[in-house]
Write an enzyme that holds these catalytic residues in place. Sequence first.
Site, PDB file in Angstrom:
ATOM      1  N   LEU A 137       0.790  -1.093  -0.187  1.00 42.60           N
ATOM      2  CA  LEU A 137      -0.024  -0.064  -0.087  1.00 42.60           C
ATOM      3  C   LEU A 137       0.772   1.110   0.022  1.00 42.60           C
ATOM      4  O   LEU A 137       1.852   1.279   0.619  1.00 42.60           O
ATOM      5  CB  LEU A 137      -0.919   0.038   1.372  1.00 42.60           C
ATOM      6  CG  LEU A 137      -2.003  -1.130   1.364  1.00 42.60           C
ATOM      7  CD1 LEU A 137      -2.780  -1.033   2.657  1.00 42.60           C
ATOM      8  CD2 LEU A 137      -2.937  -1.162   0.261  1.00 42.60           C
ATOM      9  N   ASP A 138       0.441   2.397  -0.850  1.00 41.91           N
ATOM     10  CA  ASP A 138       1.297   3.527  -0.577  1.00 41.91           C
ATOM     11  C   ASP A 138       1.326   4.028   0.887  1.00 41.91           C
ATOM     12  O   ASP A 138       0.575   3.679   1.731  1.00 41.91           O
ATOM     13  CB  ASP A 138       0.339   4.518  -1.353  1.00 41.91           C
ATOM     14  CG  ASP A 138      -0.022   4.283  -2.922  1.00 41.91           C
ATOM     15  OD1 ASP A 138       0.991   3.553  -3.268  1.00 41.91           O
ATOM     16  OD2 ASP A 138      -0.725   5.041  -3.391  1.00 41.91           O
ATOM     17  N   ARG A 139       2.365   5.033   0.903  1.00 40.78           N
ATOM     18  CA  ARG A 139       2.482   5.401   2.318  1.00 40.78           C
ATOM     19  C   ARG A 139       1.342   5.707   3.198  1.00 40.78           C
ATOM     20  O   ARG A 139       1.290   5.557   4.478  1.00 40.78           O
ATOM     21  CB  ARG A 139       3.659   6.446   2.305  1.00 40.78           C
ATOM     22  CG  ARG A 139       4.040   7.007   3.623  1.00 40.78           C
ATOM     23  CD  ARG A 139       5.052   8.051   3.523  1.00 40.78           C
ATOM     24  NE  ARG A 139       5.542   8.662   4.833  1.00 40.78           N
ATOM     25  CZ  ARG A 139       7.002   8.217   4.978  1.00 40.78           C
ATOM     26  NH1 ARG A 139       7.653   7.853   4.376  1.00 40.78           N
ATOM     27  NH2 ARG A 139       7.322   8.575   6.361  1.00 40.78           N
ATOM     28  N   THR A 163      -1.934   5.261   2.477  1.00 45.15           N
ATOM     29  CA  THR A 163      -3.120   4.492   2.231  1.00 45.15           C
ATOM     30  C   THR A 163      -3.128   3.492   3.442  1.00 45.15           C
ATOM     31  O   THR A 163      -2.106   2.947   3.786  1.00 45.15           O
ATOM     32  CB  THR A 163      -3.350   3.762   0.867  1.00 45.15           C
ATOM     33  OG1 THR A 163      -2.993   4.700  -0.369  1.00 45.15           O
ATOM     34  CG2 THR A 163      -4.338   2.640   0.734  1.00 45.15           C
ATOM     35  N   ARG A 178      -6.338   5.628  -7.362  1.00 47.89           N
ATOM     36  CA  ARG A 178      -6.127   7.177  -7.171  1.00 47.89           C
ATOM     37  C   ARG A 178      -6.296   7.794  -8.560  1.00 47.89           C
ATOM     38  O   ARG A 178      -6.944   8.746  -8.842  1.00 47.89           O
ATOM     39  CB  ARG A 178      -5.022   7.647  -6.448  1.00 47.89           C
ATOM     40  CG  ARG A 178      -4.788   7.179  -4.936  1.00 47.89           C
ATOM     41  CD  ARG A 178      -3.540   6.962  -4.383  1.00 47.89           C
ATOM     42  NE  ARG A 178      -3.042   8.547  -4.501  1.00 47.89           N
ATOM     43  CZ  ARG A 178      -1.695   8.671  -4.059  1.00 47.89           C
ATOM     44  NH1 ARG A 178      -0.656   7.906  -3.684  1.00 47.89           N
ATOM     45  NH2 ARG A 178      -1.247  10.044  -3.908  1.00 47.89           N
TER      46      ARG A 178
END
Length: 295
Positions: free
Chosen positions: A137-139, A141, A237
């Site tokens: 997961l993104d930082r 998220t 996104r």
Amino acid sequence: MDQLKFVWTIAQKDDGKTLRTFLLKDKMVSRQALTDIKNKGGALMVNDELVTVRHKLQPGEIVTVCFPKEEVSEYMEPIALPLDIVYEDDHFLAINKVSDLPTIPSRFGSTESLAQGVLHYYQTRGISSTIHAVNRLDRNTTGIVLFAKHRYGHSLMSKQLQAGTIDKGYLALCHGIPSVQQGVIEEPIGRKEGSIIERCVTGEGQYSKTLFEVIERFDDYSLVKLKLETGRTHQIRVHMAFKGYPLLGDDLYGGNHQMIDRQALHSTSLTFHHPFTEMIVEIEAPLPKDMKRLI
């Protein structure tokens, strides 16, 4: 867990197969893993006797595969972090990741990552494994990140990811009110020219598919349920921004920080077929406080 071991009883249908064929085709052990078993301290046994991959199997024989002990990367420092564990067994560990924490260490020198916290957790419990992140997961998220506790499990789950059989569910808050209740976004995604971070919809990108459903509408934003059919970087996104509904807090793709200071995206569920127990595993993670507040 010093050495990973699996034991199988040979069935009638496997009569006459070589051990190599049985392991590669039936048990999906990788060729590299077989090489490592041979060269790095593993073992192949039939009825408790060492054999080679050329051994021809007979019904009723007991095959034991001992994988070599895993080597933990010397470049990843274990860090004690609070971990919200939402699932764990002998093979897999799922964490409900918080915001402002990357899944793995950044090549630019991030001070902390979820992977380092998991590595510390392993070491305090005598689990001799390196990090095998099944998904990332993104930082900023939040939500479910699944780790395999050994390379064999990671290899099998990677095949499920490639086949699209791991069901990943998300909840997001987006700017605007989508005009339809549900839909499908199929737009190719690639790297934005001149950026090493940002992605965009582009004809030169990879095929990408996102399913969405509007759960609740507010004055000027909406709660949306999403499912990924592919797993491109920043896929949700980028797709939501392309449709004109960027996520709240996502200033990289057209959102703003008026209501939340990060992209309002949470990995809320993950379902997969367990390759060792043959059961269906369903994991859920509740919404974090900052998104709950807006709902």
